[in-house]
Write an enzyme that holds these catalytic residues in place. Structure first.
Site, mmCIF file in Angstrom:
data_model
loop_
_atom_site.group_PDB
_atom_site.id
_atom_site.type_symbol
_atom_site.label_atom_id
_atom_site.label_comp_id
_atom_site.label_asym_id
_atom_site.label_seq_id
_atom_site.Cartn_x
_atom_site.Cartn_y
_atom_site.Cartn_z
ATOM 1 N N GLY A 70 0.813 -1.210 0.000
ATOM 2 C CA GLY A 70 0.000 0.000 0.000
ATOM 3 C C GLY A 70 0.845 1.257 0.000
ATOM 4 O O GLY A 70 1.927 1.291 0.582
ATOM 5 N N GLY A 91 0.282 5.694 0.210
ATOM 6 C CA GLY A 91 -0.672 6.783 0.399
ATOM 7 C C GLY A 91 0.009 8.005 0.955
ATOM 8 O O GLY A 91 1.246 8.091 1.028
ATOM 9 N N GLY A 92 -0.802 8.990 1.372
ATOM 10 C CA GLY A 92 -0.256 10.215 1.936
ATOM 11 C C GLY A 92 0.518 9.960 3.213
ATOM 12 O O GLY A 92 1.405 10.722 3.586
ATOM 13 N N PHE A 93 0.192 8.842 3.880
ATOM 14 C CA PHE A 93 0.858 8.506 5.126
ATOM 15 C C PHE A 93 2.239 7.901 4.904
ATOM 16 O O PHE A 93 3.039 7.798 5.810
ATOM 17 C CB PHE A 93 0.019 7.484 5.902
ATOM 18 C CG PHE A 93 -0.345 6.294 5.075
ATOM 19 C CD1 PHE A 93 0.558 5.281 4.829
ATOM 20 C CD2 PHE A 93 -1.604 6.201 4.505
ATOM 21 C CE1 PHE A 93 0.231 4.196 4.059
ATOM 22 C CE2 PHE A 93 -1.933 5.114 3.731
ATOM 23 C CZ PHE A 93 -1.023 4.105 3.506
ATOM 24 N N GLY A 94 2.529 7.417 3.731
ATOM 25 C CA GLY A 94 3.781 6.716 3.475
ATOM 26 C C GLY A 94 3.511 5.400 2.769
ATOM 27 O O GLY A 94 2.640 5.315 1.904
ATOM 28 N N VAL A 153 3.171 0.899 3.090
ATOM 29 C CA VAL A 153 2.881 -0.242 3.959
ATOM 30 C C VAL A 153 3.493 -1.487 3.331
ATOM 31 O O VAL A 153 3.303 -1.749 2.140
ATOM 32 C CB VAL A 153 1.369 -0.436 4.167
ATOM 33 C CG1 VAL A 153 1.118 -1.636 5.078
ATOM 34 C CG2 VAL A 153 0.740 0.812 4.756
ATOM 35 N N LYS A 208 3.718 -0.139 8.597
ATOM 36 C CA LYS A 208 3.483 1.168 7.980
ATOM 37 C C LYS A 208 4.702 2.040 8.254
ATOM 38 O O LYS A 208 5.107 2.229 9.401
ATOM 39 C CB LYS A 208 2.225 1.818 8.550
ATOM 40 C CG LYS A 208 1.897 3.165 7.905
ATOM 41 C CD LYS A 208 0.821 3.904 8.666
ATOM 42 C CE LYS A 208 -0.509 3.191 8.618
ATOM 43 N NZ LYS A 208 -1.578 4.006 9.249
ATOM 44 N N ASP A 228 -11.301 9.776 9.264
ATOM 45 C CA ASP A 228 -10.960 9.381 7.896
ATOM 46 C C ASP A 228 -11.583 8.030 7.558
ATOM 47 O O ASP A 228 -10.926 7.141 7.015
ATOM 48 C CB ASP A 228 -9.445 9.326 7.723
ATOM 49 C CG ASP A 228 -9.032 9.468 6.255
ATOM 50 O OD1 ASP A 228 -9.870 9.907 5.442
ATOM 51 O OD2 ASP A 228 -7.885 9.134 5.931
#
Length: 660
Positions: free
Chosen positions: A352, A354-357, A359, A374, A473
């Protein structure tokens, strides 16, 4: 029968008489090595003494504080005459070239039992308490290679005559006469040395002579003294050898031995004597020393290399630990373990982005537990604040429909969270059609169970945990599926929690377009009702099989909730259901999901149901209102659309909006 018994007894008696006669008549023996049985009888051994296969008698080896003895097993009769003569060949091979330990003694003793005898300077014959007692009846010639001041030894290389004590009556440094000149001999040279011992009862002279094996018997004895042995030697006496070691040890060898109680002892045949173990030459010793030094150097270099590798490894896996981390419950993982579990965070382990980094999936070494890791960075959109928030919330949350946070790690510029691995990935990947997933696999029963699971998790967060937790979210990409396709709500990086009965502080707008409640754009203040709005959009995604916001709707100023509401007003809400289900669904449940989804996305926060009420509708414990105020709803729906359009088109700081 009687005749047989009589014959047997006669045979036994004859054997006894022959043996007794042999013992009584024994006046001499000779051993040119000890590998073959003596014509008369073999030696008896005690302690660590042993005979090598080649016939070499070894009294002691390089063991410490040990005793070894060898003696002729039957006594000699000293009643008729006290005279005797013996010769033997010995060798001492020390553990260290310059230190012997301790020596050999030829002895004449009334017994073969030396109870309490000590090793070291007492040579396995006496001890501190009985040394010097007249009751010992001990005659010995010591070949001493260690100086013992308590026994008044003259040096560490001497021969002495001992009577009832290891304090010699007479002693001398080891020398031999060679053509009228005294030559020194080193007891611990490792070379064979021959000894001749004679005692004459008539003259009372006790003579000890030594010399190298390669020479004839010297004409002049090393020791010659007048001694009267009549008070010491008893009628029946044993003869033998005893040797001992101390904190330093030596191999003490006897190569051959001849003894006579009647005249001069028979000469040994030096050509029949066994050979000594091969001695290391000085050259070999130097080579060995050089080899040892080389090995030590290699080991040192190897240790330095290991230390350098360890330091580099520590730097590679260096982590950060701060005081605030002690208050959080989850386990802290070692970066090294996570690095290995994810195969070095290889792209093949990526599941995965995303904006978070990113996974990554992985497997912990010992436990074989499958995990999802993550990986943030300090420069990411969420950064340290969101990292701490996720630890603070997820670390203490426990619910079957929430992704369980197993632990975390911090290293340099990296922040890592470790979760249970969800083998079926995120819901959006199996719900929506894409080039990677043309045929979504979820049937209606699975979708409805997923809805109820996420709703149950939100009820726990809003009402049942010790604090109120706003997820902020909720969306299909943050819902993960386990091996049984059960829903787990995850990604708490934007979450906010506060005490029950209080209000959260005003904050910046965070969330994803299509799930953002209109009031968030105006006030930036999240509530449980803003989570309900996002859940409503999520419900419509489940029922319609379409995303909450699609780019083609942007110019129309619509989101998914607007379209479903319009169809509801037109009396055809069921037409919005996912065509991929091909009509295979429960109509009542589909109606419930679509209408409840619209109710949850009501632009007016107070008009939305709470999550517990939503759960009651989904469980069938409550019914939807018969009529809805469409006029009021219609007036407000434009506001929702306008707000979302404003967010999409405005030139605001992008860090406050987190997309997929």
């Amino acid at each position: 029968m009687a005749a047989v018994i009589f014959t047997t007894l006669n045979i036994l008696l004859a054997i006894f008489l022959i043996t007794s006669s042999a013992q009584d008549q024994q006046t001499h023996f000779i051993y040119n090595g000890f590998h073959k049985p003596n014509p008369n009888i073999n030696l008896n051994l005690s302690g660590i003494a042993e005979i090598h296969p080649n016939g070499l008698l070894e009294l002691t080896n390089t063991s410490y504080q040990q005793i070894g003895r060898a003696f002729f097993p039957f006594p000699f009769n000293f009643n008729v005459s006290l005279s005797f003569s013996t010769t033997f060949v010995f060798a001492m091979v020390p553990e260290f070239p310059s230190h012997g330990g301790h020596g050999i003694a030829f002895f004449i003793s009334p017994s073969t039992e030396f109870v309490g005898a000590m090793a070291t300077q007492y040579l396995g014959l006496l001890n501190l308490t009985n040394d010097g007692l007249s009751s010992n009846h001990l005659v010995a010639v010591e070949l001493d290679s260690a100086k013992s001041p308590d026994l008044e030894d003259i040096n560490a290389n001497h021969v002495g005559i001992d009577l009832n004590s290891l304090k010699s009556n007479i002693s001398a440094p080891v020398t031999y006469d060679l053509h009228g000149k005294n030559e020194s001999l080193e007891l611990i040279s490792g070379q064979p040395i021959q000894v001749w011992i004679e005692y004459d009862e008539i003259t009372k002279f006790f003579n000890v002579t030594v010399g190298p094996l390669s020479t004839k018997k010297p004409q002049v004895p090393l020791l010659s003294t007048r001694i009267d042995l009549s008070d010491i030697l008893l009628e029946s006496m044993y003869v033998g050898f005893s040797a001992s070691t101390g904190s330093v040890s030596s191999h003490h060898y006897i190569l051959g031995w001849s003894f006579s109680k009647d005249g001069e002892a028979q000469s040994l045949d030096i050509f029949k004597l066994p050979s000594l173990p091969k001695l290391k030459s000085k050259r070999n010793l130097r080579t060995l020393a050089l080899l040892i030094a080389l090995i030590a150097l290699v080991i040192t270099i190897f240790c330095i290399a290991l230390l350098a590798a360890y330091v580099i490894r520590r730097m590679k896996y260096e982590e950060l630990v701060e005081d605030w981390e002690e208050q959080y419950g989850p386990q802290r993982f070692r970066y090294q373990d996570l690095y290995k579990a994810t195969k070095g965070f290889k792209d093949e382990q990526l599941i995965g982005v995303g904006g978070f980094g990113k996974v990554y999936k992985g497997e912990l070494g010992c436990s074989k537990t499958r995990v999802a890791v993550k990986k943030f960075s300090h420069d990411s959109a969420q950064g340290m604040k969101e990292f701490i928030a996720e630890i603070a919330s997820m670390g203490r949350l426990r619910h079957r429909n929430l992704v369980q946070l197993l632990g975390y790690c911090r290293r340099k510029g990296e922040l890592l969270l470790v979760y249970d691995y969800m083998p079926n990935g995120s819901l959006d990947k199996v719900l929506f059609t894409s080039e990677f997933n043309p045929n979504p696999i979820l049937d209606w029963n699975q979708r409805f169970r997923i809805l109820k699971g996420v709703a149950s998790g939100l009820v726990y967060l809003h009402e049942e945990w010790e604090q109120v937790v706003l997820h902020r979210d909720v969306k299909s990409s943050n819902v993960l599926l386990d091996e049984n396709l059960n829903a787990r709500l995850g990604d708490f990086g934007l979450s906010k929690f506060y005490d029950h009965g209080s209000n959260p502080e005003t904050t910046c707008v965070v969330g994803t377009i299509g799930y953002l409640a209109p009031e968030l754009v105006k006030t930036g203040k999240p509530t449980t009702r803003s989570d309900v709005f996002a859940f409503g959009s999520f419900m419509l995604e489940i029922g319609c099989g379409r995303r909450a916001f699609e780019t083609q709707w942007l110019q129309k100023g619509m989101i998914l909730a607007d379209w479903v509401f319009e169809c509801w007003k037109a009396g055809n809400i069921i037409s919005t259901c996912d065509p991929k289900l091909e009509g295979k669904y429960v109509v009542e449940q589909m109606n419930l999901v679509l209408k409840l989804g619209v109710m949850c996305t009501n632009p007016v926060p107070g008009s939305r149901p709470g999550m517990r009420q939503v759960m009651q509708y989904l469980d069938g414990n409550a019914s939807l209102p018969g009529e809805l105020p469409f006029d009021t709803f219609t007036d407000q729906i434009g506001l929702a659309t306008a707000c979302h359009s404003q967010i999409s088109l405005a030139t605001i700081d992008s860090t406050i909006i987190y997309g997929r």
